[in-house]
Design a protein around this motif. Structure first.
Motif, mmCIF file in Angstrom:
data_model
loop_
_atom_site.group_PDB
_atom_site.id
_atom_site.type_symbol
_atom_site.label_atom_id
_atom_site.label_comp_id
_atom_site.label_asym_id
_atom_site.label_seq_id
_atom_site.Cartn_x
_atom_site.Cartn_y
_atom_site.Cartn_z
ATOM 1 N N LYS A 85 28.561 42.485 26.258
ATOM 2 C CA LYS A 85 28.777 43.631 27.026
ATOM 3 C C LYS A 85 29.021 43.182 28.603
ATOM 4 O O LYS A 85 29.989 43.711 29.244
ATOM 5 N N ALA A 86 28.190 42.300 29.104
ATOM 6 C CA ALA A 86 28.192 41.803 30.428
ATOM 7 C C ALA A 86 29.639 41.101 30.905
ATOM 8 O O ALA A 86 30.198 41.374 31.838
ATOM 9 N N VAL A 87 29.939 40.316 29.923
ATOM 10 C CA VAL A 87 31.220 39.527 30.157
ATOM 11 C C VAL A 87 32.479 40.419 29.717
ATOM 12 O O VAL A 87 33.268 40.205 30.630
ATOM 13 N N ALA A 88 32.341 41.267 28.983
ATOM 14 C CA ALA A 88 33.505 42.314 28.906
ATOM 15 C C ALA A 88 33.748 43.126 30.241
ATOM 16 O O ALA A 88 34.697 43.244 30.501
ATOM 17 N N ALA A 89 32.574 43.682 30.741
ATOM 18 C CA ALA A 89 32.576 44.183 32.037
ATOM 19 C C ALA A 89 33.430 43.475 33.183
ATOM 20 O O ALA A 89 33.634 44.115 34.026
ATOM 21 N N VAL A 90 32.659 42.305 33.044
ATOM 22 C CA VAL A 90 33.261 41.446 34.499
ATOM 23 C C VAL A 90 34.821 41.321 34.162
ATOM 24 O O VAL A 90 35.656 41.161 35.091
ATOM 25 N N LEU A 91 35.228 40.891 32.783
ATOM 26 C CA LEU A 91 36.724 41.196 32.717
ATOM 27 C C LEU A 91 37.457 42.174 32.899
ATOM 28 O O LEU A 91 38.440 42.204 33.289
ATOM 29 N N VAL A 92 36.613 43.419 32.643
ATOM 30 C CA VAL A 92 37.382 44.639 33.236
ATOM 31 C C VAL A 92 37.723 44.636 34.700
ATOM 32 O O VAL A 92 38.794 45.077 34.954
#
Length: 90
Positions: free
Chosen positions: A34-41
């Motif tokens: 979820k943290a990696v996805a938030a950074v990618l967003v």
């Protein structure tokens, strides 16, 4: 006499973050995905804003990168737990 209705179940959160993330169903791998996805967003949104401001042929390339980053972020949010669950444990 009034009767009280219990709205929430009691939880023992004495272990801190470990108990908190256990109650919401997020494991260590789930939290990482979820943290990696938030950074990618955030990166995808930044690239999309830059694409709107750029001139010439750079706009199309930056827009493609932004869409790619957002697709990877969405796939991590949806399938991240399954992807990280296949990794071997040390």
């Amino acid at each position: 006499m009034s009767k009280f209705t219990v709205l929430a179940k009691k939880y023992d959160l004495s272990k801190g973050f470990e108990d908190f993330f256990g109650t919401i169903g997020v494991t260590g791998a789930g939290l990482v995905s979820k943290a990696v996805a938030a950074v990618l967003v955030i990166i995808g949104a930044r690239l999309a804003i830059q694409a709107a401001k750029s001139e010439g042929g750079q706009g199309l390339r930056k827009a493609g990168e932004a869409v790619g980053a957002l697709v990877v972020a969405i796939s991590l949010v949806i399938f991240g737990d399954d992807l990280f669950a296949t990794l071997p444990t040390a």
